[in-house]
Design an enzyme around this catalytic site. Sequence first.
Site, short mmCIF file in Angstrom:
data_model
loop_
_atom_site.label_atom_id
_atom_site.label_comp_id
_atom_site.label_asym_id
_atom_site.label_seq_id
_atom_site.Cartn_x
_atom_site.Cartn_y
_atom_site.Cartn_z
N CYS A 98 59.16 20.96 53.06
CA CYS A 98 58.56 20.09 54.07
C CYS A 98 58.12 18.77 53.43
O CYS A 98 57.49 18.76 52.36
CB CYS A 98 57.37 20.81 54.68
N GLU A 99 58.44 17.67 54.07
CA GLU A 99 58.07 16.37 53.52
C GLU A 99 56.58 16.06 53.65
O GLU A 99 56.08 15.13 53.03
CB GLU A 99 58.87 15.26 54.21
N HIS A 100 55.87 16.85 54.45
CA HIS A 100 54.44 16.60 54.64
C HIS A 100 53.58 17.20 53.54
O HIS A 100 52.58 16.60 53.14
CB HIS A 100 53.99 17.15 56.00
N HIS A 101 53.95 18.40 53.06
CA HIS A 101 53.14 19.07 52.04
C HIS A 101 53.95 19.49 50.82
O HIS A 101 53.39 20.07 49.88
CB HIS A 101 52.47 20.31 52.64
N GLN A 139 62.15 20.17 59.65
CA GLN A 139 63.25 20.99 60.17
C GLN A 139 64.03 20.23 61.22
O GLN A 139 65.26 20.34 61.31
CB GLN A 139 62.72 22.30 60.75
N HIS A 167 58.06 28.50 57.92
CA HIS A 167 57.45 27.42 57.15
C HIS A 167 56.23 27.91 56.38
O HIS A 167 55.28 28.41 56.97
CB HIS A 167 57.04 26.27 58.09
N CYS A 169 54.10 26.12 54.99
CA CYS A 169 52.92 25.30 55.25
C CYS A 169 52.08 25.90 56.37
O CYS A 169 50.89 25.57 56.52
CB CYS A 169 53.30 23.85 55.59
#
Length: 209
Positions: A98-101, A139, A167, A169
């Site tokens: 995931c690009e966020h975490h 995703q 996920h 996260c």
Amino acid sequence: MDAIVKNHPAAFKAVKDQDRRPSREEAEEAVRTLIAFLGDDPAREGLLDTPARVVKSFGEIYGGYRQDAGAVLERVFEEVGGYEDIVLVQDIPFFSHCEHHMVPFYGHVHCAYYPRGGVVGLSKIARVVDVFARRLQTQENLTASIADAIDGVLKPRGLAIMIEAEHMCMAMRGVQKSGVSTTTTRFTGVFKDPAEQVRFMTLVRGRQR
């Protein structure tokens, strides 16, 4: 290939502009900083070689930035005996982050298309999944990237992509709910017809039983 590049503009610019990329030594130092930030000692025996290992593993985990999906799909087999029906490759496993975490998410990709003048080797579809999965993204973006690459190169009469993933996260942090599955889809061409979407879903779900 414009459709492929536009999904990760900053990433592709960084790969092409080698002079602006941090060195391996700088990357390893960044890992040491993170270890210290977490409250551990990067100089202790068990962590001495960790920065080098992490940077090396990143080269594999995020190897998709150095790969071209168009090159993977460039060879098309036109001698298919007049076959014009659906081609379905399903349950393609993948791991991404995931690009966020920067926490993993993983699952399976199901891909179906109606050929227009030729087909590609079945392994090529799986390779395209890996090209995009081994990058930072959501995703939703992974679904669109795979679809844009296949649709842009093969130009099939219709394409269906479905990704089912869990996920970390959601499981490891935040709401901390494991076992939750997220489904995303993308349909082009004849697959915009609801009847064709039902056929695709029936084939995929029927195999999963």
